[in-house]
Design a protein around this motif. Structure first.
Motif, PDB file in Angstrom:
ATOM      1  N   PRO A  57      58.329  66.908  34.621  1.00 20.63           N
ATOM      2  CA  PRO A  57      58.007  66.298  33.319  1.00 20.63           C
ATOM      3  C   PRO A  57      56.718  65.491  33.331  1.00 20.63           C
ATOM      4  N   ASP A  58      56.263  65.059  34.511  1.00 19.34           N
ATOM      5  CA  ASP A  58      55.027  64.270  34.593  1.00 19.34           C
ATOM      6  C   ASP A  58      53.774  65.138  34.657  1.00 19.34           C
ATOM      7  N   ASP A  59      53.944  66.460  34.766  1.00 22.15           N
ATOM      8  CA  ASP A  59      52.791  67.348  34.830  1.00 22.15           C
ATOM      9  C   ASP A  59      52.234  67.610  33.421  1.00 22.15           C
ATOM     10  N   PRO A  60      50.911  67.737  33.297  1.00 24.49           N
ATOM     11  CA  PRO A  60      50.293  67.953  31.977  1.00 24.49           C
ATOM     12  C   PRO A  60      50.768  69.222  31.277  1.00 24.49           C
ATOM     13  N   ASP A  61      51.119  70.249  32.045  1.00 21.85           N
ATOM     14  CA  ASP A  61      51.503  71.524  31.421  1.00 21.85           C
ATOM     15  C   ASP A  61      52.998  71.629  31.145  1.00 21.85           C
ATOM     16  N   TYR A  62      53.737  70.560  31.389  1.00 19.74           N
ATOM     17  CA  TYR A  62      55.202  70.649  31.268  1.00 19.74           C
ATOM     18  C   TYR A  62      55.621  71.031  29.846  1.00 19.74           C
ATOM     19  N   GLU A  63      55.021  70.420  28.835  1.00 17.76           N
ATOM     20  CA  GLU A  63      55.413  70.678  27.445  1.00 17.76           C
ATOM     21  C   GLU A  63      55.079  72.098  27.011  1.00 17.76           C
ATOM     22  N   ARG A  64      54.142  72.729  27.681  1.00 18.28           N
ATOM     23  CA  ARG A  64      53.762  74.092  27.304  1.00 18.28           C
ATOM     24  C   ARG A  64      54.680  75.143  27.920  1.00 18.28           C
ATOM     25  N   LEU A  65      55.533  74.723  28.836  1.00 15.98           N
ATOM     26  CA  LEU A  65      56.445  75.667  29.479  1.00 15.98           C
ATOM     27  C   LEU A  65      57.566  76.052  28.526  1.00 15.98           C
ATOM     28  N   PRO A  66      58.044  77.299  28.575  1.00 14.79           N
ATOM     29  CA  PRO A  66      59.215  77.682  27.778  1.00 14.79           C
ATOM     30  C   PRO A  66      60.435  76.897  28.237  1.00 14.79           C
ATOM     31  N   ASP A  67      61.430  76.787  27.355  1.00 11.76           N
ATOM     32  CA  ASP A  67      62.620  75.985  27.657  1.00 11.76           C
ATOM     33  C   ASP A  67      63.266  76.405  28.973  1.00 11.76           C
ATOM     34  N   ARG A  68      63.382  77.693  29.186  1.00 12.85           N
ATOM     35  CA  ARG A  68      64.027  78.184  30.410  1.00 12.85           C
ATOM     36  C   ARG A  68      63.262  77.742  31.636  1.00 12.85           C
ATOM     37  N   GLN A  69      61.936  77.762  31.537  1.00 15.36           N
ATOM     38  CA  GLN A  69      61.103  77.407  32.686  1.00 15.36           C
ATOM     39  C   GLN A  69      61.222  75.916  33.022  1.00 15.36           C
ATOM     40  N   ARG A  70      61.428  75.087  31.988  1.00 13.74           N
ATOM     41  CA  ARG A  70      61.524  73.652  32.227  1.00 13.74           C
ATOM     42  C   ARG A  70      62.751  73.284  33.069  1.00 13.74           C
ATOM     43  N   GLU A  71      63.735  74.166  33.093  1.00 11.64           N
ATOM     44  CA  GLU A  71      64.964  73.885  33.839  1.00 11.64           C
ATOM     45  C   GLU A  71      64.854  74.237  35.319  1.00 11.64           C
ATOM     46  N   CYS A  72      63.737  74.865  35.707  1.00 14.04           N
ATOM     47  CA  CYS A  72      63.596  75.292  37.107  1.00 14.04           C
ATOM     48  C   CYS A  72      63.498  74.071  38.026  1.00 14.04           C
ATOM     49  N   GLU A  73      64.277  74.091  39.096  1.00 13.20           N
ATOM     50  CA  GLU A  73      64.280  72.990  40.062  1.00 13.20           C
ATOM     51  C   GLU A  73      63.606  73.379  41.376  1.00 13.20           C
ATOM     52  N   GLY A  74      62.812  74.439  41.314  1.00 15.92           N
ATOM     53  CA  GLY A  74      62.134  74.902  42.520  1.00 15.92           C
ATOM     54  C   GLY A  74      61.115  73.917  43.042  1.00 15.92           C
ATOM     55  N   VAL A  75      60.939  73.907  44.378  1.00 16.26           N
ATOM     56  CA  VAL A  75      59.982  73.028  45.042  1.00 16.26           C
ATOM     57  C   VAL A  75      59.080  73.900  45.910  1.00 16.26           C
ATOM     58  N   ILE A  76      57.784  73.676  45.835  1.00 14.51           N
ATOM     59  CA  ILE A  76      56.816  74.519  46.553  1.00 14.51           C
ATOM     60  C   ILE A  76      56.059  73.660  47.553  1.00 14.51           C
ATOM     61  N   GLU A  77      56.011  74.123  48.808  1.00 12.75           N
ATOM     62  CA  GLU A  77      55.198  73.424  49.805  1.00 12.75           C
ATOM     63  C   GLU A  77      53.741  73.807  49.595  1.00 12.75           C
ATOM     64  N   VAL A  78      52.864  72.813  49.582  1.00 12.82           N
ATOM     65  CA  VAL A  78      51.457  73.069  49.271  1.00 12.82           C
ATOM     66  C   VAL A  78      50.546  72.364  50.268  1.00 12.82           C
ATOM     67  N   ASP A  79      49.301  72.769  50.239  1.00  7.09           N
ATOM     68  CA  ASP A  79      48.249  72.112  51.014  1.00  7.09           C
ATOM     69  C   ASP A  79      47.263  71.511  50.015  1.00  7.09           C
ATOM     70  N   PRO A  80      47.209  70.178  49.906  1.00  5.03           N
ATOM     71  CA  PRO A  80      46.311  69.556  48.925  1.00  5.03           C
ATOM     72  C   PRO A  80      44.856  69.957  49.095  1.00  5.03           C
ATOM     73  N   GLU A  81      44.474  70.380  50.312  1.00  9.43           N
ATOM     74  CA  GLU A  81      43.095  70.794  50.556  1.00  9.43           C
ATOM     75  C   GLU A  81      42.824  72.197  50.015  1.00  9.43           C
ATOM     76  N   GLU A  82      43.898  72.917  49.638  1.00  7.39           N
ATOM     77  CA  GLU A  82      43.753  74.279  49.116  1.00  7.39           C
ATOM     78  C   GLU A  82      44.460  74.366  47.761  1.00  7.39           C
ATOM     79  N   PRO A  83      43.876  73.759  46.714  1.00 10.05           N
ATOM     80  CA  PRO A  83      44.578  73.684  45.421  1.00 10.05           C
ATOM     81  C   PRO A  83      44.740  75.032  44.714  1.00 10.05           C
ATOM     82  N   PHE A  84      43.934  76.036  45.090  1.00 11.63           N
ATOM     83  CA  PHE A  84      44.003  77.339  44.411  1.00 11.63           C
ATOM     84  C   PHE A  84      44.548  78.425  45.352  1.00 11.63           C
ATOM     85  N   ASP A  85      45.506  78.089  46.171  1.00 14.94           N
ATOM     86  CA  ASP A  85      45.937  78.997  47.249  1.00 14.94           C
ATOM     87  C   ASP A  85      46.964  80.040  46.806  1.00 14.94           C
TER      88      ASP A  85
END
Length: 418
Positions: A57-85
């Motif tokens: 909910p704190d992400d800028p694109d949250y409101e643009r997500l469809p209702d079904r997508q907003r319910e996703c509880e998935g977590v993604i491991e990321v590398d902050p040095e590679e934002p477009f990975d």
């Protein structure tokens, strides 16, 4: 306080979470004592990791997500040095093309276990128990403990122990205490089975006295169960009595196998009890046979489901070969011979059983036989029953007396006159 039993200020579940590979631990973890002990002893490796939520909910694109997508509880491991990975949510599959505007959370991740240090700790801690008089290494992840009460037992870490020790305490004496590193290794046990199992987290959160009580309980002999070495000795002695030449030895072992199969057919109740027990063990290391393959570029180990293997054995409709190879290997020539027998049989059998006097099976044989299964809708074309499993069947079907029988001149098994 014993350094092996630090009685860490944490409950068992809390420590188990620290021993669950891949587990993410929140930053600023309130109780750091368990983790500090595990790291200081070199038992577990932790790494710093960064994660974003698929739908936050704190992400800028949250409101643009469809209702079904907003319910996703998935977590993604990321590398902050590679934002477009090219990140992707493991739960819903949504591509995350840019993480720069997403809230990144720091976590500590359970990265792996250090086998040498873990086994050393289990050995040291077990030997430190007040009921243990002597402890010695038997094999990888396997120790034999002599207790002050006069009993003995094997202490086995099934994650690292050879298959024969993973299975031994379930059906055969001596009794076994299985020490589980991770809670993911087991499922629910019956009240009677539970006394054979303990977790590394118990060593860390309970007193020496409490753990010693568990060891004493596990040391109770398994009623009416022989030691595996006793059964093996009986088999070897029986075959040795008929070793004047290879043909006679092989013929005798063939008669032993035929009588064992007859006992199995005559006792469907025992077969069902055995299958029920194996079914409870499905999904655990105790319900599998670990087969070493090796070879460059290939899988090192495959796990064969004992329940499925034995279920196909008990359903019948097979031809059987008895292989009394002793120390030699069941290799390519022997496999081809069995396939020739299967493909030319006049009994409409769709699979073959190979009952073995020995344990040595070539990796290439296992690989080819597993390939037959994969190309046969998951059904075995050739079922190999190696020595350990053969002896387990002898015990389950109360057939140990077969080894006391002899072969007469007519090629029949008869009671020994000795």
């Amino acid at each position: 306080m014993s350094t092996c039993f630090p009685e860490i200020e944490a409950d068992k579940e809390e420590v188990d979470n620290l021993l669950r590979k891949g587990r993410r631990i929140r930053r600023g973890y309130a109780n750091s004592e368990p983790r500090e002990f595990l790291e200081s002893r070199g038992l577990v490796t932790y790494t710093q990791a960064h994660f974003v939520r698929c739908a936050n909910p704190d992400d800028p694109d949250y409101e643009r997500l469809p209702d079904r997508q907003r319910e996703c509880e998935g977590v993604i491991e990321v590398d902050p040095e590679e934002p477009f990975d090219g990140y992707e949510c493991p739960r819903c599959g949504r591509p995350i093309t840019d993480i720069r505007d997403k809230q990144i959370t720091d976590r500590v991740k359970v990265d792996g276990f250090n086998q040498e240090e873990l086994l050393s700790y289990v050995s040291e801690a077990t030997e430190d128990l007040p009921v243990v008089e002597h402890l010695q290494d038997v094999d990888t992840g396997t120790f034999e403990a002599e207790l002050s009460e006069g009993n003995s037992l094997h202490v086995v870490c099934p994650r690292y122990a050879p298959p024969e020790y993973q299975q031994r305490g379930l059906f055969f004496n001596p009794p076994t205490l299985f020490v589980h590193i991770s809670p993911l290794e087991v499922q629910d046990w019956t009240v009677l089975e539970r006394r054979q199992h303990i977790f590394l987290s118990d060593y860390l959160t309970k007193t020496r006295v409490k753990v010693a009580e568990r060891v004493s309980e596990a040391a109770a002999p398994i009623e009416d169960a022989p030691e595996l070495e006793e059964l093996l000795s009986d088999l070897e002695d029986a075959v040795e009595r008929h070793s004047s030449d290879t043909t006679e030895k092989g013929t005798y072992f063939e008669l032993v196998c035929r009588e064992l199969l007859r006992r199995i057919r005559a006792n469907p109740e025992a077969a069902q009890r055995y299958l029920n027990r194996l079914k409870r063990l499905k999904g655990t290391i105790f319900g599998e046979i670990q087969v070493q393959l090796g070879g460059a570029g290939g899988t090192d180990i495959i796990s064969i489901n004992k329940y499925e293997l034995l279920q196909q054995l008990f359903e019948g409709g097979f031809i059987a070969d008895a292989k009394c190879y002793g120390k030699s290997t069941l290799g390519q020539d022997e496999r081809r011979e069995v396939m020739d027998h299967l493909e030319s049989n006049d009994y409409e059998a769709d699979h073959a059983i190979v009952l073995m006097y020995g344990e040595d099976i070539a990796a290439s044989t296992w690989r080819r036989i597993y390939g037959y299964k994969r190309n046969n809708d998951g059904r075995w074309r050739i079922l190999i029953i190696p020595q350990y499993l053969f002896l387990e069947l002898v015990h389950i079907f109360d057939a140990r007396d077969i080894f006391a029988m002899d072969m007469n001149e007519s090629g029949e098994l008869v009671a020994s006159h000795v």
